[in-house]
Design a protein around this motif. Structure first.
Motif, PDB file in Angstrom:
ATOM      1  N   TYR A 209      -6.065  11.775  -5.339  1.00 13.04           N
ATOM      2  CA  TYR A 209      -6.358  10.590  -4.573  1.00 13.04           C
ATOM      3  C   TYR A 209      -6.320   9.403  -6.092  1.00 13.04           C
ATOM      4  O   TYR A 209      -6.186   8.334  -5.694  1.00 13.04           O
ATOM      5  CB  TYR A 209      -7.448  10.628  -3.653  1.00 13.04           C
ATOM      6  CG  TYR A 209      -7.015  11.336  -2.736  1.00 13.04           C
ATOM      7  CD1 TYR A 209      -6.106  11.301  -1.923  1.00 13.04           C
ATOM      8  CD2 TYR A 209      -8.511  12.835  -2.138  1.00 13.04           C
ATOM      9  CE1 TYR A 209      -6.278  12.167  -0.340  1.00 13.04           C
ATOM     10  CE2 TYR A 209      -8.618  12.911  -1.087  1.00 13.04           C
ATOM     11  CZ  TYR A 209      -7.054  12.355  -0.800  1.00 13.04           C
ATOM     12  OH  TYR A 209      -7.068  13.406   0.712  1.00 13.04           O
TER      13      TYR A 209
ATOM     14  N   ASP B 249     -14.440   8.788  -3.635  1.00  9.39           N
ATOM     15  CA  ASP B 249     -15.955   9.646  -3.563  1.00  9.39           C
ATOM     16  C   ASP B 249     -16.238  10.684  -2.933  1.00  9.39           C
ATOM     17  O   ASP B 249     -17.215  11.342  -3.515  1.00  9.39           O
ATOM     18  CB  ASP B 249     -16.688   8.068  -2.766  1.00  9.39           C
ATOM     19  CG  ASP B 249     -16.656   7.199  -4.374  1.00  9.39           C
ATOM     20  OD1 ASP B 249     -16.181   7.504  -5.430  1.00  9.39           O
ATOM     21  OD2 ASP B 249     -16.301   5.708  -4.026  1.00  9.39           O
TER      22      ASP B 249
ATOM     23  N   LEU C 196      -4.630   6.553  -5.991  1.00  7.92           N
ATOM     24  CA  LEU C 196      -5.057   5.699  -6.363  1.00  7.92           C
ATOM     25  C   LEU C 196      -4.223   4.526  -7.541  1.00  7.92           C
ATOM     26  O   LEU C 196      -3.294   3.419  -7.551  1.00  7.92           O
ATOM     27  CB  LEU C 196      -5.769   4.950  -6.791  1.00  7.92           C
ATOM     28  CG  LEU C 196      -6.359   4.034  -7.024  1.00  7.92           C
ATOM     29  CD1 LEU C 196      -6.370   2.800  -5.667  1.00  7.92           C
ATOM     30  CD2 LEU C 196      -8.209   4.066  -7.331  1.00  7.92           C
TER      31      LEU C 196
ATOM     32  N   ASP D 168      -4.758   1.831   1.579  1.00 10.69           N
ATOM     33  CA  ASP D 168      -4.595   1.209   0.838  1.00 10.69           C
ATOM     34  C   ASP D 168      -5.992   0.811  -0.652  1.00 10.69           C
ATOM     35  O   ASP D 168      -6.435   1.844  -0.377  1.00 10.69           O
ATOM     36  CB  ASP D 168      -5.197  -0.337   1.269  1.00 10.69           C
ATOM     37  CG  ASP D 168      -7.010  -0.025   2.550  1.00 10.69           C
ATOM     38  OD1 ASP D 168      -7.565   0.767   1.671  1.00 10.69           O
ATOM     39  OD2 ASP D 168      -6.634  -0.078   4.109  1.00 10.69           O
ATOM     40  N   ALA D 169      -6.546   0.353  -1.383  1.00  9.52           N
ATOM     41  CA  ALA D 169      -7.277   0.750  -2.916  1.00  9.52           C
ATOM     42  C   ALA D 169      -8.425   1.291  -2.074  1.00  9.52           C
ATOM     43  O   ALA D 169      -9.177   1.951  -2.589  1.00  9.52           O
ATOM     44  CB  ALA D 169      -7.879  -0.100  -3.877  1.00  9.52           C
ATOM     45  N   ASP D 170      -9.161   0.571  -1.233  1.00  5.24           N
ATOM     46  CA  ASP D 170     -10.426   0.819  -0.931  1.00  5.24           C
ATOM     47  C   ASP D 170     -10.617   2.156   0.240  1.00  5.24           C
ATOM     48  O   ASP D 170     -11.375   2.826   0.050  1.00  5.24           O
ATOM     49  CB  ASP D 170     -11.253  -0.120   0.253  1.00  5.24           C
ATOM     50  CG  ASP D 170     -11.484  -1.704  -0.746  1.00  5.24           C
ATOM     51  OD1 ASP D 170     -11.706  -1.268  -2.138  1.00  5.24           O
ATOM     52  OD2 ASP D 170     -11.356  -2.634   0.109  1.00  5.24           O
ATOM     53  N   GLN D 171      -9.713   2.695   1.333  1.00 10.85           N
ATOM     54  CA  GLN D 171      -9.351   3.879   1.690  1.00 10.85           C
ATOM     55  C   GLN D 171      -9.205   5.149   0.604  1.00 10.85           C
ATOM     56  O   GLN D 171     -10.418   6.137   0.552  1.00 10.85           O
ATOM     57  CB  GLN D 171      -8.348   3.541   2.034  1.00 10.85           C
ATOM     58  CG  GLN D 171      -8.470   5.145   3.168  1.00 10.85           C
ATOM     59  CD  GLN D 171      -7.041   5.421   3.950  1.00 10.85           C
ATOM     60  OE1 GLN D 171      -6.382   4.342   3.715  1.00 10.85           O
ATOM     61  NE2 GLN D 171      -6.393   5.848   4.068  1.00 10.85           N
TER      62      GLN D 171
ATOM     63  N   ARG E 244     -10.909   4.631  -2.726  1.00 12.12           N
ATOM     64  CA  ARG E 244     -11.329   5.084  -3.514  1.00 12.12           C
ATOM     65  C   ARG E 244     -12.698   5.187  -2.279  1.00 12.12           C
ATOM     66  O   ARG E 244     -13.513   6.175  -3.495  1.00 12.12           O
ATOM     67  CB  ARG E 244     -12.407   3.682  -3.629  1.00 12.12           C
ATOM     68  CG  ARG E 244     -11.458   3.156  -4.782  1.00 12.12           C
ATOM     69  CD  ARG E 244     -11.894   1.162  -5.999  1.00 12.12           C
ATOM     70  NE  ARG E 244     -11.130   0.826  -6.198  1.00 12.12           N
ATOM     71  CZ  ARG E 244     -10.005  -0.409  -5.785  1.00 12.12           C
ATOM     72  NH1 ARG E 244     -10.828  -0.562  -4.863  1.00 12.12           N
ATOM     73  NH2 ARG E 244      -9.488  -0.275  -6.623  1.00 12.12           N
ATOM     74  N   SER E 245     -12.250   5.373  -1.090  1.00  8.65           N
ATOM     75  CA  SER E 245     -13.509   6.035  -1.079  1.00  8.65           C
ATOM     76  C   SER E 245     -13.476   7.953  -0.427  1.00  8.65           C
ATOM     77  O   SER E 245     -13.986   8.353  -0.785  1.00  8.65           O
ATOM     78  CB  SER E 245     -13.892   5.580   1.179  1.00  8.65           C
ATOM     79  OG  SER E 245     -13.932   6.672   1.241  1.00  8.65           O
TER      80      SER E 245
ATOM     81  N   ARG F 169      -0.656   3.547  -6.722  1.00  5.72           N
ATOM     82  CA  ARG F 169      -0.493   2.364  -5.605  1.00  5.72           C
ATOM     83  C   ARG F 169      -0.949   1.245  -6.778  1.00  5.72           C
ATOM     84  O   ARG F 169       0.373  -0.034  -6.024  1.00  5.72           O
ATOM     85  CB  ARG F 169      -1.645   2.483  -4.078  1.00  5.72           C
ATOM     86  CG  ARG F 169      -2.011   0.742  -3.635  1.00  5.72           C
ATOM     87  CD  ARG F 169      -3.319   0.592  -4.530  1.00  5.72           C
ATOM     88  NE  ARG F 169      -3.389  -0.502  -3.700  1.00  5.72           N
ATOM     89  CZ  ARG F 169      -3.428  -1.876  -4.168  1.00  5.72           C
ATOM     90  NH1 ARG F 169      -3.635  -2.249  -5.602  1.00  5.72           N
ATOM     91  NH2 ARG F 169      -3.631  -2.871  -3.445  1.00  5.72           N
ATOM     92  N   ASP F 170      -1.571   0.979  -7.810  1.00  4.38           N
ATOM     93  CA  ASP F 170      -1.791  -0.040  -8.971  1.00  4.38           C
ATOM     94  C   ASP F 170      -0.896  -0.504  -9.476  1.00  4.38           C
ATOM     95  O   ASP F 170      -0.541  -2.228  -9.458  1.00  4.38           O
ATOM     96  CB  ASP F 170      -2.987  -0.195  -9.208  1.00  4.38           C
ATOM     97  CG  ASP F 170      -5.192  -0.141  -8.384  1.00  4.38           C
ATOM     98  OD1 ASP F 170      -4.544  -0.256  -7.640  1.00  4.38           O
ATOM     99  OD2 ASP F 170      -5.361   0.976  -9.475  1.00  4.38           O
TER     100      ASP F 170
ATOM    101  N   ALA G 204       0.756  -1.152  -0.011  1.00  4.98           N
ATOM    102  CA  ALA G 204      -0.144  -0.145   0.595  1.00  4.98           C
ATOM    103  C   ALA G 204       1.474   1.502   0.295  1.00  4.98           C
ATOM    104  O   ALA G 204       1.321   1.748   1.381  1.00  4.98           O
ATOM    105  CB  ALA G 204      -1.168   0.315   1.196  1.00  4.98           C
TER     106      ALA G 204
END
Length: 169
Positions: free
Chosen positions: A113, A104, A117, A95-98, A100-101, A120-121, A91
């Motif tokens: 962001y 949004d 992302l 992390d990816a979910d954080q 993406r949140s 990170r990817d 990470a």
């Protein structure tokens, strides 16, 4: 957000794995020999190898010919697997979910962001697609290849895996 950082322990684990990959199918290697060849602290290395053994990446062999060896071919062991085991999630920017949140929720900083992302990817993709085999025996640059051929021509006929070749007996 936490930057991805590979710890000293993670680096030692990767170096030990590279050495074991170079000696794959040559039997178990003693901790002392791994530590010596890779210039790693033996006691710390012992703990790292035990962790890799418990994760079923390495296997140990007891006795006078004992030591550690890879449990699977080096081409089946991804860098991401080692780094996740030793240092946790891959990470670089959370992390990816954080992320993406945040994309949004935080419209003002959404573009920033999205860049994080993407970084990170990309980092995760590189570590997922690179195996220990890829880094243990990197292909030499064209300049090195020319130099190596001269040396190999004089050395290879004499010794192959520690045994004298038929022409030398």
């Amino acid at each position: 957000m936490r930057a991805m950082k590979i710890s000293q322990k993670g680096l030692y684990a990767l170096q030990a794995m590279m050495m074991l990959a170079r000696h794959y199918n040559q039997g178990a290697i003693r901790i002392r020999d791994i530590a010596y060849e890779e210039e790693l602290p033996e006691k710390f290395l012992e703990l790292i190898l035990l962790e890799l053994k418990n994760a079923r990446i390495l296997e140990s062999v007891r006795g006078s010919k004992g030591g550690y060896q890879l449990r699977r071919p080096p081409s089946d062991i991804r860098l991401s697997e080692i780094i996740r085991l030793i240092d946790g999630p891959l990470a670089p920017f959370g992390d990816a979910d954080q992320l993406r949140s945040l994309i949004d929720r935080d419209a003002e900083h959404r573009a920033l962001y999205r860049v994080f992302l993407a970084v990170r990817d990309a980092a995760a993709k590189i570590l997922e697609s690179t195996t220990i085999a890829d880094i243990a025996n990197p292909s030499p640059s064209p300049r090195e290849k020319g130099r190596r051929k001269k040396t190999e021509a004089s050395v290879l006929p004499m010794v192959v895996h520690g045994n004298l070749s038929r022409t030398e007996r």
